[in-house]
Each structure stands twice: as structure tokens, then as C-alpha cells.
Design a protein around this motif. Structure first.
Motif, mmCIF file in Angstrom:
data_model
loop_
_atom_site.group_PDB
_atom_site.id
_atom_site.type_symbol
_atom_site.label_atom_id
_atom_site.label_comp_id
_atom_site.label_asym_id
_atom_site.label_seq_id
_atom_site.Cartn_x
_atom_site.Cartn_y
_atom_site.Cartn_z
ATOM 1 N N UNK A 106 0.848 -1.196 0.000
ATOM 2 C CA UNK A 106 0.000 0.000 0.000
ATOM 3 C C UNK A 106 0.886 1.250 0.000
ATOM 4 N N UNK A 107 0.735 2.153 -0.987
ATOM 5 C CA UNK A 107 1.540 3.382 -1.037
ATOM 6 C C UNK A 107 1.006 4.425 -0.061
ATOM 7 N N UNK A 108 1.279 4.229 1.207
ATOM 8 C CA UNK A 108 0.624 4.985 2.271
ATOM 9 C C UNK A 108 0.955 6.466 2.246
ATOM 10 N N UNK A 109 2.170 6.816 1.906
ATOM 11 C CA UNK A 109 2.530 8.229 1.921
ATOM 12 C C UNK A 109 1.799 8.973 0.813
ATOM 13 N N UNK A 110 1.720 8.377 -0.350
ATOM 14 C CA UNK A 110 0.993 9.031 -1.444
ATOM 15 C C UNK A 110 -0.497 9.144 -1.120
ATOM 16 N N UNK A 111 -1.045 8.131 -0.488
ATOM 17 C CA UNK A 111 -2.451 8.193 -0.105
ATOM 18 C C UNK A 111 -2.667 9.265 0.961
ATOM 19 N N UNK A 112 -1.745 9.375 1.904
ATOM 20 C CA UNK A 112 -1.845 10.415 2.915
ATOM 21 C C UNK A 112 -1.774 11.801 2.318
ATOM 22 N N UNK A 113 -0.861 11.986 1.388
ATOM 23 C CA UNK A 113 -0.734 13.286 0.739
ATOM 24 C C UNK A 113 -1.994 13.627 -0.051
ATOM 25 N N UNK A 114 -2.545 12.642 -0.749
ATOM 26 C CA UNK A 114 -3.770 12.871 -1.520
ATOM 27 C C UNK A 114 -4.938 13.219 -0.600
ATOM 28 N N UNK A 115 -5.007 12.555 0.557
ATOM 29 C CA UNK A 115 -6.077 12.826 1.512
ATOM 30 C C UNK A 115 -5.942 14.224 2.104
#
Length: 318
Positions: A106-115
């Protein structure tokens, strides 16, 4: 073994930032809990706006400062994935972790940034539990779900905090929030049923929309073989027999492959992105749990993040 206190991973998107589960209220004067990081994160974002970026980052990086409250503390990252502040991993500040994924991809940092770019909210990911004050990011066997709240702190950066999912259940509960405990029970019952009754009987039971493996809240069991072929599903019966191993979500994670690999390794949690029909099929993080039945097939189920937090956690495709 990396010495990033509780999550280092640079920003991990908050990662470490971790978590919570019940959507945050709370203010600067209240005693924040793991189950309520949202108020803490909003407080940090407001502080950044009033104090300015440089002063805020210095405070966020201060292990004795107002935003370091034991295991609940603030991380800061920019939208490129660079860690800007961390109270317990100053040596990691400046590192770019934009391509970091959890142990299941899971690309968690990219998902966090998008959120954060979408106004903020909850995310989830897998991360190893700390041992002796350090984290081994490759330790799959100790990786557990975390729920994190993220919020924009300015036009170019964001802040986050959170904790492990087991901490979101609240005092006196064991060990997970109710929807997650129910999901685990459903998968355990399904795996046992498959072993006791055989494939054909189990597939019929799993595919029955009014059967024992679909609960009152609409949670259901599904079954795949280890090649990624869907074997049984109560709501996707037209797809039964299809091989979905290469299915890829909008962030690039091959989620069926990740679920299959977890089952093959003995089972456990996977966090992945999946359309939520209750949110107009918008993408949302889902916490899944899988178990092997035998050497040829496995079962799983999942709970959307919003079912745990009580807050809409869907987001537009990247």
C-alpha cells in the motif's frame, strides 16, 4: 532495523501519525486519546497557520514540546513525501519517502498526501509494532493496521497523528473495534467451514446472499485460489471463474495479489483501496483479513475505514 521511533518512516504519511478511529472532536485543552487524533491534528494545523511554518516545524520536532504527548505526537511532510518534522526521528528529517509502501504494497505516503490535499481525513496502513524502542520496517510478522488522521498545514505540507487499530477500540474492549472483530470472526468461521465441508459445499454457502456468511450489515465472505481466480462471492457471481490477480487500484497497488500473498503466508490483515458502493463507488481504504483454507484456496472479508471512524473516508482517484 531502522531506529525510527514508532513509525519513523519518514512521514509515513502520517503514518506514524497514526491513528485513530472515532472521528475527532477534542480541542487543545482536552486530553487526547489514541481513539481521537483528529482534534490533535487540527490543533497542530491551526498552530502552523498562526505561528508560521518554521516555528511550527521546530515545535513539531521537539520531543518535549506541546505536540509530543507520549505515543501521540505530530509528524509533518510535504506533498512530495519529504519528512519535515518528527519529534523522535530527527535523523530522518529531509528524507523523501514518497514511494514508500507498507509490507503488503500500500503506497501509504501518497495516499496520505492525496487525503491531505483533499482537505484531510483518515487513512490506514500496516506498520510493524515497535520492539525495544525501534522499528524493523521489513518485519511482516509484527505489522498491524494503523489508523491515521491527516490535515493540510499549508499549501505545500501537511501534518498527521495516529495509533494502532487495536488502540482505537477504547478502554475495556479487546482487541479491535467491533466491525473489525466481527470481520475476523467471519473469516475464521469461513475457513473452518471450508475445511470441514469441502470446496463445493463451502462455495455454495459463501455465494448465498442470505446465508450464514453475509451478516446483517452486509459484510460478506469471498474465496479465491492461489492463482487469483475468484471461486465464490455473494455479490460478484458473474465474476466467479475470472482471474483477478493483476487487478490494480488507482494508486497502483495490486490488491488481489496482496491479499493472496497474505493468505499464502498464513493469513492476516491487508489494507487496500476498493470502491465503496455506499459512497457512490468512490475509492476508499478497506481493512481486509484473509486466512488459508488449504493449499489450494483461501477466504477473506473486509471493513471500510469509514465503518471504523464514522467519517466519510472516500477520496477521488489520483
Amino acid at each position: 532495523m531502522k531506529e525510527w521511533h514508532l513509525i519513523g518512516m519518514a512521514c509515513l504519511l502520517i503514518l506514524a501519525a497514526g491513528c485513530s478511529g472515532q472521528g475527532g472532536q477534542g480541542n487543545a485543552g482536552e486530553n487526547q486519546t489514541h481513539a481521537d487524533p483528529a482534534g490533535f491534528v487540527r490543533e497542530a494545523a491551526a498552530f502552523a497557520e498562526s505561528a508560521g511554518k518554521d516555528a511550527a516545524l521546530a515545535e513539531f520536532g521537539n520531543a518535549s514540546g506541546r505536540f509530543s504527548r507520549g505515543s501521540l505526537y505530530i509528524y509533518a511532510c510535504d506533498y512530495n513525501g519529504t519528512l519535515l518534522a518528527h519529534p523522535y526521528a530527527s535523523e530522518a528529517v529531509g528524507a523523501n519517502r514518497g514511494n514508500w509502501t507498507d509490507v503488503r504494497g500500500l503506497p501509504a505516503i501518497r495516499i496520505g498526501a492525496a487525503t491531505a490535499a483533499n482537505g484531510g481525513g483518515y487513512i490506514a496502513y500496516l506498520y510493524p509494532t515497535p520492539e525495544n524502542g525501534s522499528i524493523d520496517e521489513a518485519a511482516e510478522e509484527t505489522s498491524l493496521p494503523k489508523i491515521v488522521y491527516v490535515a493540510p498545514a499549508g499549501e505545500t505540507w501537511w501534518v498527521a497523528s495516529g495509533s494502532y487499530l487495536s488502540g482505537a477500540a477504547g478502554p475495556g474492549t479487546e482487541p479491535y473495534p467491533e466491525p473489525v472483530s466481527a470481520m475476523i470472526d467471519l473469516v475464521e468461521r469461513g475457513a473452518a467451514y471450508g475445511r470441514d465441508h469441502g470446496r463445493a459445499t463451502a462455495f455454495r454457502a459463501i455465494s448465498n446472499q442470505t446465508g450464514t456468511f453475509v451478516d446483517a450489515a452486509g459484510h460478506y465472505l469471498y474465496a479465491y485460489d492461489y492463482n487469483g481466480t475468484l471461486l465464490a462471492h455473494p455479490y460478484l457471481q458473474a465474476a466467479v471463474g475470472s482471474n483477478l490477480i493483476e487487478r490494480q487500484d488507482p494508486f497502483g497497488m495490486k490488491n488481489i495479489r496482496a491479499l493472496r500473498d497474505t493468505a499464502r503466508d498464513g493469513g492476516g490483515f491487508v489494507v487496500f483501496v476498493w470502491p465503496n458502493p455506499d459512497r457512490g463507488n468512490r475509492e476508499e481504504l478497506k481493512i481486509g483479513y484473509v486466512l488459508p483454507v488449504d493449499e489450494t484456496w483461501w477466504v477473506g472479508s473486509g471493513v471500510y475505514l469509514s465503518e471504523i471512524t464514522g467519517v466519510d473516508a472516500s477520496f477521488p482517484s489520483p
